[in-house]
Design an enzyme around this catalytic site. Structure first.
Site, PDB file in Angstrom:
ATOM      1  N   GLU A  42       0.692  -1.397   0.029  1.00 22.68           N
ATOM      2  CA  GLU A  42      -0.009   0.011   0.170  1.00 22.68           C
ATOM      3  C   GLU A  42       0.903   1.226   0.122  1.00 22.68           C
ATOM      4  OE1 GLU A  42      -2.912  -0.331   3.090  1.00 22.68           O
ATOM      5  OE2 GLU A  42      -3.667  -2.148   2.517  1.00 22.68           O
ATOM      6  N   GLU A  50      -6.215 -10.820  -0.941  1.00 22.32           N
ATOM      7  CA  GLU A  50      -6.795 -10.738   0.420  1.00 22.32           C
ATOM      8  C   GLU A  50      -8.116 -10.480  -0.120  1.00 22.32           C
ATOM      9  OE1 GLU A  50      -5.316  -7.065   2.633  1.00 22.32           O
ATOM     10  OE2 GLU A  50      -3.241  -7.594   2.064  1.00 22.32           O
TER      11      GLU A  50
END
Ligand code: XIL
Length: 351
Positions: free
Chosen positions: A158, A263
């Site tokens: 991220e 995820e």
């Protein structure tokens, strides 16, 4: 007396043969098929060390369904490196051991994430070389510890904002924009075999973020910075559009890198309503999102299929409940670890 005993015996035999008849004419029990039996690529989930240790049912499902596991939190910096000179391997090692005993592959998550910085590091005082040394040391210590036991790493997690700019994380502040490339180089130096991934969310709704990641890959290739794969988190919801998902897969696959749906979960309560009825309509929408992702992933060239991982196992364990404090039912198993209807549909897709 004798007669009645005899007739009782006859009656019993009759009942027995009747039983036999009915049981053979019944349809055979549904074949028990687990995800790993039908998936032609690695299929996984993230797991929690506490649940693996304390919940027998959870342990059973984790051991029987998957060929790949990710630590949901245990390999992140904050739990793994609680003090400058101390690592705590206990939880992560326990998960690696669980996987090893069952021949399950481990995916490493994650060497660097702005949301899991230990306090000692936030408060660290040092010049640029000292910060660089600290970062390099963390990456290389962890990669070496798991060398040969972890197949792949999310090196950086991220690093981009939704608008495509670099997130102004601690490392960007201390080490400049190119810290990202150096993280990958440090990881490669520590382990020549392990696969290196860049992992991020929101690429399906933020085209500028997706483009920034594609640009990063192109830049790395041009400069010979090692990168093997892209992690598409895919924390999506029942309203995520087909076109966005397909576009993301198409663009990401065009890099030639390995892809990891890293995820996956499909929220049925993205707006965080106080209560949510998990209606048939929501279940249907959710199932079609899952089916699309499984089908699209299945259609990728085998060499690019690193795996498809859901973010934990049962609805009781989802981070959407604990992190966002909302009701949700985003996974393939319900609160009692029973496979939901969507599970059966995915088995069909995988076959
Ligand atoms: C989440 C975990 O699921 C939570 O238990 C924890 O409190 C916070 O982190 N993107 C990621 C994951 O890359 O590491 C995050 O995991 C979810 C979002």
């Amino acid at each position: 007396m004798i007669f009645s005993r005899f007739s009782f015996l006859l009656l019993s035999l009759g009942a027995l043969s009747l039983n036999c008849k009915t049981s053979t004419s019944q349809p055979p029990p549904p074949q028990v098929v687990y995800l790993k039996d039908v998936a032609k690529f690695p299929i996984g989930a993230s797991v929690s060390p506490t649940l693996l240790k304390n919940n027998a049912l959870y342990r059973q499902v984790a051991g029987r369904e998957y060929t790949s596991l990710t630590c949901e939190n245990a390999m992140k910096m904050r739990p793994l490196h609680p003090e400058a000179t101390r690592y705590d391997w206990t939880d992560a090692d326990a998960i690696v051991q669980f996987a090893k005993e069952r021949g399950i592959r481990m995916h490493g998550h994650t060497l660097l994430w702005h949301q899991s910085v230990p306090d000692w590091m936030t408060n660290f005082q040092g010049d640029t070389p000292a910060w660089e040394a600290l970062l390099k040391d963390h990456i290389q210590t962890v990669v070496r510890h798991y060398q040969g036991q972890v197949a792949s790493w999310d090196v950086v997690n991220e690093a981009f904002n939704d608008d495509g700019t670099l997130r102004n994380s601690l490392w960007r502040q201390k080490l400049g924009d190119d810290y990202l490339a150096r993280c990958f180089q440090y990881a490669r130096e520590a382990d020549q075999q392990v696969l290196l991934f860049y992992n991020d969310y929101g690429q399906e709704y933020a085209p500028k973020k997706m483009q920034a990641i594609l640009d990063l890959v192109a830049d790395f290739k041009k400069r010979n910075i090692p990168i093997d794969g892209l992690g598409l988190q895919l924390h999506i919801n029942v309203n995520t559009s087909d076109a966005n998902i397909q576009n993301l897969f198409q663009k990401a696959a065009a890099t030639g890198l390995k892809l990891h749906v890293s995820e996956l979960d499909v929220s049925v309560n993205p707006k965080g309503e106080a209560t949510v009825m998990y209606t048939d309509e929501l279940k249907e929408k959710q199932a079609t999102r899952y089916e699309l992702i499984f089908k699209t992933f299945k259609a990728l060239p085998a060499a690019q299929q690193h795996g498809l991982t859901t973010w934990n196992i049962g609805d009781a364990d989802t981070w959407l409940r604990s992190f966002y404090k909302r009701q949700d039912f985003p996974l393939l198993f319900d609160d009692q670890y029973q496979p939901k209807a969507v599970y059966g549909r995915l088995v069909k897709v995988l076959k």
